[in-house]
Design an enzyme around this catalytic site. Structure first.
Site, PDB file in Angstrom:
ATOM      1  N   LYS A  22      -2.509  31.457  25.622  1.00  0.00           N
ATOM      2  CA  LYS A  22      -2.413  30.253  24.785  1.00  0.00           C
ATOM      3  C   LYS A  22      -1.839  30.595  23.415  1.00  0.00           C
ATOM      4  CE  LYS A  22      -6.191  28.700  22.433  1.00  0.00           C
ATOM      5  NZ  LYS A  22      -5.933  28.492  21.001  1.00  0.00           N
ATOM      6  N   ASN A  23      -2.376  31.663  22.803  1.00  0.00           N
ATOM      7  CA  ASN A  23      -1.975  31.964  21.426  1.00  0.00           C
ATOM      8  C   ASN A  23      -0.573  32.559  21.329  1.00  0.00           C
ATOM      9  OD1 ASN A  23      -4.383  30.965  20.601  1.00  0.00           O
ATOM     10  ND2 ASN A  23      -5.281  32.917  19.969  1.00  0.00           N
ATOM     11  N   ARG A  93      -5.539  23.188  15.323  1.00  0.00           N
ATOM     12  CA  ARG A  93      -5.116  23.801  14.074  1.00  0.00           C
ATOM     13  C   ARG A  93      -3.741  24.468  14.193  1.00  0.00           C
ATOM     14  NH1 ARG A  93      -6.672  26.426   9.400  1.00  0.00           N
ATOM     15  NH2 ARG A  93      -5.624  28.416   9.276  1.00  0.00           N
ATOM     16  N   CYS A 117     -11.069  24.011  15.637  1.00  0.00           N
ATOM     17  CA  CYS A 117     -12.434  24.471  15.854  1.00  0.00           C
ATOM     18  C   CYS A 117     -13.272  24.347  14.586  1.00  0.00           C
ATOM     19  CB  CYS A 117     -12.409  25.936  16.276  1.00  0.00           C
ATOM     20  SG  CYS A 117     -11.778  26.194  17.916  1.00  0.00           S
ATOM     21  N   ARG A 122     -11.288  27.597   7.248  1.00  0.00           N
ATOM     22  CA  ARG A 122      -9.949  27.801   7.803  1.00  0.00           C
ATOM     23  C   ARG A 122      -8.864  27.067   7.002  1.00  0.00           C
ATOM     24  NH1 ARG A 122     -10.182  27.979  14.280  1.00  0.00           N
ATOM     25  NH2 ARG A 122      -8.661  29.581  13.956  1.00  0.00           N
ATOM     26  N   ASP A 308     -12.265  36.445  18.744  1.00  0.00           N
ATOM     27  CA  ASP A 308     -12.292  35.517  19.881  1.00  0.00           C
ATOM     28  C   ASP A 308     -13.109  36.043  21.061  1.00  0.00           C
ATOM     29  OD1 ASP A 308     -10.819  33.697  18.482  1.00  0.00           O
ATOM     30  OD2 ASP A 308      -8.930  34.044  19.526  1.00  0.00           O
ATOM     31  N   ARG A 400      -9.217  23.309  26.106  1.00  0.00           N
ATOM     32  CA  ARG A 400      -8.163  23.649  25.138  1.00  0.00           C
ATOM     33  C   ARG A 400      -7.665  25.079  25.390  1.00  0.00           C
ATOM     34  NH1 ARG A 400     -10.210  23.931  19.662  1.00  0.00           N
ATOM     35  NH2 ARG A 400      -8.146  24.806  19.445  1.00  0.00           N
TER      36      ARG A 400
HETATM   37  C1  UD1 Z   1      -5.505  32.811  15.176  1.00  0.00           C
HETATM   38  C2  UD1 Z   1      -5.826  32.471  16.609  1.00  0.00           C
HETATM   39  C3  UD1 Z   1      -7.335  32.356  16.792  1.00  0.00           C
HETATM   40  C4  UD1 Z   1      -8.040  33.611  16.292  1.00  0.00           C
HETATM   41  C5  UD1 Z   1      -7.593  33.969  14.879  1.00  0.00           C
HETATM   42  C6  UD1 Z   1      -8.125  35.316  14.413  1.00  0.00           C
HETATM   43  C7  UD1 Z   1      -3.866  31.208  17.279  1.00  0.00           C
HETATM   44  C8  UD1 Z   1      -3.298  29.894  17.662  1.00  0.00           C
HETATM   45  N1  UD1 Z   1      -5.179  31.217  16.924  1.00  0.00           N
HETATM   46  O1  UD1 Z   1      -5.973  31.736  14.369  1.00  0.00           O
HETATM   47  O2  UD1 Z   1      -7.599  32.174  18.191  1.00  0.00           O
HETATM   48  O3  UD1 Z   1      -9.435  33.390  16.268  1.00  0.00           O
HETATM   49  O4  UD1 Z   1      -6.151  34.023  14.809  1.00  0.00           O
HETATM   50  O5  UD1 Z   1      -7.742  36.307  15.292  1.00  0.00           O
HETATM   51  O6  UD1 Z   1      -3.194  32.217  17.318  1.00  0.00           O
HETATM   52  N2  UD1 Z   1      -7.004  32.166   6.207  1.00  0.00           N
HETATM   53  C9  UD1 Z   1      -6.937  31.772   4.898  1.00  0.00           C
HETATM   54  N3  UD1 Z   1      -5.852  31.024   4.525  1.00  0.00           N
HETATM   55  C10 UD1 Z   1      -4.871  30.650   5.395  1.00  0.00           C
HETATM   56  C11 UD1 Z   1      -4.975  31.074   6.729  1.00  0.00           C
HETATM   57  C12 UD1 Z   1      -6.048  31.837   7.119  1.00  0.00           C
HETATM   58  O7  UD1 Z   1      -7.800  32.083   4.096  1.00  0.00           O
HETATM   59  O8  UD1 Z   1      -3.930  29.963   4.988  1.00  0.00           O
HETATM   60  C13 UD1 Z   1      -8.187  32.968   6.645  1.00  0.00           C
HETATM   61  C14 UD1 Z   1      -9.020  32.273   7.707  1.00  0.00           C
HETATM   62  O9  UD1 Z   1      -9.930  31.352   7.149  1.00  0.00           O
HETATM   63  C15 UD1 Z   1      -9.682  33.445   8.390  1.00  0.00           C
HETATM   64  C16 UD1 Z   1      -8.610  34.536   8.303  1.00  0.00           C
HETATM   65  O10 UD1 Z   1      -7.699  34.125   7.297  1.00  0.00           O
HETATM   66  O11 UD1 Z   1     -10.813  33.839   7.654  1.00  0.00           O
HETATM   67  C17 UD1 Z   1      -7.850  34.806   9.564  1.00  0.00           C
HETATM   68  O12 UD1 Z   1      -7.380  33.596  10.103  1.00  0.00           O
HETATM   69  P1  UD1 Z   1      -6.002  33.479  10.884  1.00  0.00           P
HETATM   70  O13 UD1 Z   1      -5.589  34.793  11.412  1.00  0.00           O
HETATM   71  O14 UD1 Z   1      -5.031  32.731  10.034  1.00  0.00           O
HETATM   72  O15 UD1 Z   1      -6.406  32.549  12.098  1.00  0.00           O
HETATM   73  P2  UD1 Z   1      -5.439  31.592  12.862  1.00  0.00           P
HETATM   74  O16 UD1 Z   1      -4.057  32.111  12.774  1.00  0.00           O
HETATM   75  O17 UD1 Z   1      -5.706  30.179  12.501  1.00  0.00           O
END
Ligand code: UD1
Length: 419
Positions: A22-23, A93, A117, A122, A308, A400
């Site tokens: 998925k990711n 998201r 989620c 986030r 995850d 999902r």
């Molecule tokens: C992706 C994965 C999700 C996984 C996560 C961490 C996808 C579609 N989803 O989510 O399944 O759980 O990586 O491996 O690939 N953060 C900020 N500011 C931002 C963005 C992120 O502070 O603008 C923080 C988040 O709150 C979190 C950390 O960075 O604490 C890591 O998040 P991130 O790697 O961005 O997660 P996703 O990419 O949303």
């Protein structure tokens, strides 16, 4: 509302095939916006998040053909709408992933702030800062990110993520493919899905090097062209079915997968007492009818232990022998499953970002509520090991991210039904 009814207590034994990730599929679907030519994507999992993204591309003017093997051909030559509306993106998201491609190709994007989620704040500040570093101007109006390129194009730059972000890295990498000049991403995410996206973009004519390491360099090009790409197997889905084998003291083999994506997880399965075997594209775990041993885990960015898989390990620890500590370092508030597991008889205590667990010989079935994608999966596997009947409510979260979960578990001998 659909629910899953599970009668636990039976060791899972058998072989199943991993679906596409998925990711990986979601960013690659977004990357189709970067070209006027058709992009063919194979090994796409049949999931709600994928259908939502397809619907989003369709609303923008994209044309999507799906063949009987669920290969997708996406043609975004007629895209005229640069808006990702709230009603489509509120449950997902990952919709933020259209921001970079839209800005890069059209110089504008209106993207609703995402839902997804319920696992903490986030925010999207890193996505915004990354686009601004390439020269975009972004404001937030009425719940939308309104992004514009005053010059009509983006300009390459160096950008350091102060927190490692998977989709943040992907968004910036996609935006930079069509920027003028070179972009260097520092403290980039190293997840296999980032590398898979880079591989797909390079097939489309992008010039990206270093994906899979903490420094990625992108030389901007004038245009990208069509390509055919097959997404990598889903390492989290793989890990979840292996965890189902372990929690039930069974023996499970997952085919069409990649052991090298799961090093940290397999090490922990081994520590739990499972016999772990791997080939180039398969992994098997065998608990030999024993109860697993409790293990400590600490989540971190790849190649560390994936957040995850944290909830699934919490489920195993709940019935394992001994005491364990789980430390969640990626997301705050990612322990919703613990409260539900306590209702099934788990001895667990949350303290800030840690859970201390004293393994119990048995959990007992109970009505439980799925709260986010991976938490839902962990409740299903806890139910598979529990005495009696568990009803898991709100399973739209599971749909999902897990393709035909009940069918795959039935294949392993589980007593599970969708009601
Ligand atoms: C992706 C994965 C999700 C996984 C996560 C961490 C996808 C579609 N989803 O989510 O399944 O759980 O990586 O491996 O690939 N953060 C900020 N500011 C931002 C963005 C992120 O502070 O603008 C923080 C988040 O709150 C979190 C950390 O960075 O604490 C890591 O998040 P991130 O790697 O961005 O997660 P996703 O990419 O949303």
């Amino acid at each position: 509302m659909e629910k899953l009814k599970i009668i636990g207590g039976k060791p899972l034994i058998g072989k199943i095939r991993a679906s596409g990730a998925k990711n990986a599929a979601l960013p690659i679907l977004a990357a189709s916006l970067l070209t006027e030519d058709p992009l063919i994507i194979q090994n796409v999992p049949h999931l709600k998040d994928v259908t939502t993204t397809i619907e989003l591309l369709g609303r923008m003017g994209g044309q999507i053909l799906i063949d009987s093997n669920l290969n997708l051909e996406i043609n975004n030559s007629a895209v005229t709408d640069y808006c990702a509306p709230y009603e489509l993106v509120r449950t997902m998201r990952a919709s933020i992933l259209v921001l970079g491609p839209l800005l890069a190709r059209f110089g504008m994007a209106d993207v609703s702030l995402p839902g997804g989620c319920a696992i903490g704040l986030r925010p999207v500040n890193l996505h915004i800062a990354a686009m601004e570093a390439l020269g975009a101007e972004i404001t937030i109006e009425n719940g939308f990110l309104k992004a514009r390129c005053p010059k009509g194009y983006l300009t390459g730059n160096s950008f350091t993520f102060d927190v490692v972000s998977v989709t943040g890295t992907e968004n910036l990498m996609m935006a930079a493919t069509l920027a003028k000049g070179t972009t260097v991403i520092k403290n980039a995410a190293c997840e296999p899905e980032v590398t898979d996206l880079a591989d797909c973009l390079n097939k489309m004519g992008a010039q990206i090097s270093g994906a899979g390491t903490a420094t990625i360099e992108i030389q901007g090009v004038d245009r990208l062209h069509g390509a055919t790409h097959s997404t990598i197997p889903d390492r989290i889905e793989t890990g979840t079915y292996l965890a189902a084998g372990i929690i039930t003291s069974g023996k499970v083999l997952v085919r069409n997968t990649r052991p090298d994506f799961l090093d940290a997880v397999l090490l922990k399965f081994n520590e739990m007492g499972a016999l772990v075997e791997t080939g180039t594209d398969w992994i098997s775990v065998d608990m030999q009818n024993k109860r697993p041993k409790a293990v400590d885990i600490m989540t971190g960015p790849h190649p560390e232990f994936p957040t995850d898989m944290q909830a699934q390990f919490a489920a195993i620890n709940a019935i394992a022998t001994g005491r364990s500590i789980i430390t969640e370092n990626i997301f705050e508030n990612r322990f919703m499953h613990v409260l539900e597991m306590q209702r099934m008889g788990a001895h667990m205590e949350i303290d800030k970002n840690t859970v201390t667990c004293l393994g119990q010989e048995k959990l007992s079935g109970a009505p439980v509520m799925a709260t986010d994608l991976r938490a839902s999966a962990s409740l299903v596997i806890a139910a598979l090991a529990a005495h009696g009947e568990t009803i898991v409510d709100r399973i739209y979260h599971i749909d999902r991210g897990y393709e035909r979960i009940e069918e795959k578990l039935q294949q392993l001998g589980a007593n599970i039904q969708r009601i």
